[in-house]
Design an enzyme around this catalytic site. Structure first.
Site, PDB file in Angstrom:
ATOM      1  N   HIS A 474       0.773  -1.289   0.076  1.00 49.98           N
ATOM      2  CA  HIS A 474      -0.047  -0.088   0.161  1.00 49.98           C
ATOM      3  C   HIS A 474       0.812   1.320   0.044  1.00 49.98           C
ATOM      4  CE1 HIS A 474      -3.606   2.406   0.113  1.00 49.98           C
ATOM      5  NE2 HIS A 474      -4.172   1.552   1.084  1.00 49.98           N
ATOM      6  N   TYR A 590     -14.758   5.505   8.620  1.00 54.64           N
ATOM      7  CA  TYR A 590     -13.708   6.033   7.411  1.00 54.64           C
ATOM      8  C   TYR A 590     -14.244   5.729   6.323  1.00 54.64           C
ATOM      9  CZ  TYR A 590      -8.843   6.566   5.638  1.00 54.64           C
ATOM     10  OH  TYR A 590      -7.855   7.096   4.970  1.00 54.64           O
ATOM     11  N   THR A 603      -5.142  10.563  -0.628  1.00 54.84           N
ATOM     12  CA  THR A 603      -6.548  10.458   0.090  1.00 54.84           C
ATOM     13  C   THR A 603      -6.751  11.308   1.079  1.00 54.84           C
ATOM     14  OG1 THR A 603      -5.635   8.731   1.516  1.00 54.84           O
ATOM     15  CG2 THR A 603      -6.294   7.881  -0.424  1.00 54.84           C
TER      16      THR A 603
END
Length: 774
Positions: A474, A590, A603
């Site tokens: 990630h 979230y 993000t």
């Protein structure tokens, strides 16, 4: 061992008559082709650098401007530069060697080139100013005001023709730093539904104190960074959220992507690997040449940042004592394949070209047919990447820094990507749909904990029955980037490459291609002990994952749009209702949103649990409320969610600002009770939508079964849920739910049932089409 012989370019022997020198013409030919390939790539990169550097201009436009300027000057016999052309020509270092006419020509070329450069600068500056305006996003749904239409026309005008992937990078605006007062106001608004009056009053006092005292001081440093750095968030986000984490990245950070839901292009494992590996490398070729089109929002008007594409291939995360680092090499001509505990290095180029699908299938089949046993410690080696980071960093330093181990580890870490030929069968089984998809998701998320290299930018997995998937690291990029690659791979595999009737790749085998090369390891017993320790940690983490994946096909975005609301808002509000039914309470939620309207944006968080959504949920739980009352509250909740999403996308979110303020406080050595408490709040419901970005690649009208399953991720909190969803076509939404079996509060299957019921209950309020949901 044909590959060993071909690796030798020449041989010589010493005889009484002298030295007998024998050249291998095939080896020299391969060296020549390899060098030719390398120089071609260098030229393409140079050309792309020039094209991107002068965008929205082009070398052709330079020629037009220079020729036009010179022709006009000669034809009209005037000097539009008021004597500047002559003065420049006369003061050139080579002017003494030029005639007066030649001096004028050189001066004219320099003047016209300067005008061209100035024009490019003006266009870029104008485009950046235009892209800094986000009022278009806040227009009423379905209406485009005149001001927005004029703005769109200007953006199109200054965007230039045929942009490449990175053409807009220098024209994107910087991410703005929100005002501290605005962030405090929005934070308190998000916290209100989760706190009683006493808790809220206490948090309000902390926020006010921070806003007046410490906040402005921290904000000053953050503003300074935003003026100096390209993006004030992204480097700290990558470092502190991802690379400094010392726990396992498997399950906790890495995420996965699935194959088609219902389609099995071939049952032959090596053939599926051949086609898809070839498709992945075709994508890399387009990426290297910047032939991938930039991503736009609002139709094809507003470009978004492309920087995350840069590290998709040839990239690996390297473990460290305090922080990991990302290693990216410019080029890699090989992949590394794992099968039954063995690692193989496979070259992807031969005769100066990319291997064809059938040739790659041939290579994969050789690996599948190889009956050799793993070397001591080799089978579970990749468990080091699945466990805690510090033991892996120590092992890497102590046991993999020299000799065979270093060479083999370099081959893995510098590979284009990692491939696992899995020895299990996975995928959707209509005879047992629930268990089959749950098993498939768990396999992609963690596998056996030693059969994926979790540090690679992505590991590509092909199962025994031909199903496939990805596991992605990630830190280097977010899911939409991998999603873009995956869409290309799925469509290329099915609609362009295809298979023979017997399931093999099209084309023929090639006996001249050197075979796969076994990587060699010498792993001492002490290192094997570390490997087993990491495997134990990883297995405990994997065994605790409760995964549930299911297709929701009662209705999709087609029917939701008839409700005149956003599909994403509809699903997010349904998740709030489902969570309340599941746990009897609300939680901090979230939802990932992108900030790629700004340069190097990543993000932002949308806090989906709002006062408005809670009011709607309470109304749904109250049998005394009428449908009209519930509808009114739903519309208010949907509108609120959409507004929060717009604020997040346009740089006015809460959480990245709070995160960066916290980092500054740590650098300054000051403690903030407010920031410490806010950043320690757990996200017990973490959600994300997987976007479909290339709808033109899939003709679902004629190929309705070619729908993707999407992907998912592990739970963020020990007592919470992770929910990923993908809206596919008009009539399908795929959900991926994860939680921990050790939690007494969660149950992924129960939560899935609550999601289905909540979706149906909300749609029923609209009374649209009862037949559609039977």
């Amino acid at each position: 061992m044909a590959e060993a012989h071909q690796a030798v370019a020449f041989q010589f022997t010493v005889t009484p008559d002298g030295i007998d020198l024998r050249l291998s013409h095939e080896a020299l030919r391969q060296i020549y082709l390899s060098g030719l390939h390398s120089w071609k790539k260098k030229f393409i990169r140079f050309k792309n650098g020039v094209m991107t550097g002068v965008f929205p201009g082009s070398p052709t436009s330079l020629l037009v401007v220079v020729v036009g300027f010179m022709s006009t000057t000669a034809y009209t016999k005037t000097d539009p530069s008021f004597g500047l052309i002559a003065r420049i020509g006369a003061h050139l270092p080579i002017s003494r060697y030029l005639s007066d006419e030649s001096q004028k020509i050189v001066g004219g070329v320099l003047i016209s080139t300067s005008l061209w450069v100035a024009g490019i600068y003006i266009m870029r500056t104008s485009l950046k100013m235009l892209l800094s305006w986000h009022g278009w996003m806040f227009s009423a749904h379905g209406k485009v005001p005149k001001r927005t239409r004029i703005w769109m026309a200007l953006v199109k005008l200054f965007s230039g023709p045929k942009p490449m992937l990175y053409s807009f990078q220098t024209s994107l605006p910087r991410l703005p730093v929100p005002a501290v007062a605005d962030t405090m106001k929005r934070y308190l608004e998000s916290a209100r539904p989760l706190m009683d009056d006493e808790q809220y009053n206490r948090m309000e006092a902390l926020a006010k104190d921070f806003e007046v005292n410490l906040g402005p001081r921290l904000q000053w440093y953050l503003k300074l960074k935003s003026w100096w750095a390209t993006n004030y968030v992204s480097d700290w986000w990558e470092e502190y959220i991802y690379l400094r984490g010392r726990g396992p990245i498997m399950v906790n950070s890495n995420y996965y992507a699935m194959d088609y839901l219902y389609v099995y292009p071939t049952k032959i494992q090596s053939a599926r690997a051949g086609n898809t590996i070839h498709a992945i490398l075709l994508y890399r070729k387009k990426l290297d040449r910047e032939q991938i089109k930039p991503i736009f929002v609002m139709g094809s008007t507003v470009p978004i940042c492309s920087s995350q594409w840069e590290r998709m291939f040839n990239t690996s995360r390297l473990p460290g004592q305090e922080t990991d680092t990302i290693q990216h090499v410019r080029d890699s001509k090989h992949i590394v394949v794992f099968h039954k505990g063995r690692f193989f290095k496979v070259w992807m180029y031969h005769d100066g070209r990319l291997l064809k699908p059938r040739e790659i299938e041939q290579q994969m089949q050789k690996i599948l047919d190889d009956k050799s046993e793993p070397q001591p410690g080799e089978q579970n080696l990749a468990a080091l990447t699945a466990g805690d980071r510090v033991p892996w960093a120590n092992a890497r330093q102590n046991y993999f820094s020299k000799g065979k181990n270093k060479q083999s580890l370099d081959a893995v870490e510098k590979a284009a990507f990692f491939v696992t030929l899995d020895d299990t069968e996975q995928g959707f089984n209509k005879e047992d749909p629930v268990r089959s998809l749950d098993s498939y998701a768990k396999s992609l998320l963690h596998g056996k904990c030693y059969d994926r290299w979790f540090d690679k930018s992505f590991s590509f997995i092909v199962y025994k029955n031909g199903t496939m998937g990805l596991n992605a690291e990630h830190s280097w990029a977010d899911a939409p980037i991998i999603g873009h690659l995956w869409e290309h791979v799925l469509s290329t595999d099915s609609f362009q490459l295809g298979y023979e009737e017997d399931g093999h790749c099209k084309g023929s085998t090639n006996p001249n291609v050197p075979g796969p090369q076994r990587l060699q390891w010498e792993i001492p017993e002490e290192c094997q002990s570390v490997i087993q320790s990491s495997l134990k940690v990883a297995q405990a983490l994997a065994d605790d994952v409760d995964s549930h994946t299911f297709p929701f096909n009662k209705f999709g975005k087609g029917l939701i749009k008839k409700c005149r609301t956003s599909p994403d808002a509809f699903i997010q509000i349904a998740l709030q209702l489902a969570h309340f039914r599941d746990k009897g309470k609300f939680c901090l939620t979230y939802e990932a949103s992108m900030t790629r309207l700004f340069r190097e944006g990543r993000t932002e968080t949308v806090r989906s649990c709002t006062v408005e959504s809670c009011n709607f949920v309470h109304a749904m739980m109250d049998s005394q409320k009428t449908n009209e009352e519930k509808m009114k509250l739903f519309n208010l909740a949907a509108e609120k969610h959409q507004n929060l999403y717009r604020l997040a996308m346009t740089g006015d979110g809460i959480d990245r600002h709070l995160f960066c303020l916290y980092v500054v406080s740590k650098y300054l050595g000051v403690d903030s009770p407010f920031l410490k408490e806010v950043l320690s709040e757990p996200w017990r419901l973490s959600t994300s939508q997987t976007p479909q970005q290339q709808l033109e690649l899939f003709d679902l009208a004629n190929n309705p079964h070619h729908v993707s399953s999407g992907g998912g991720f592990g739970p963020v909190a020990d007592d919470g849920y992770g929910v990923s969803y993908i809206i596919v076509g008009e009539n399908l939404i795929n959900f991926h739910i994860s939680s921990k079996l050790s939690s007494l509060e969660t149950d992924s299957h129960r939560f899935g049932e609550n999601i289905i019921q909540s979706m149906l209950d909300i749609l029923a309020l609209f009374n649209l089409n009862k037949k559609a949901v039977k």
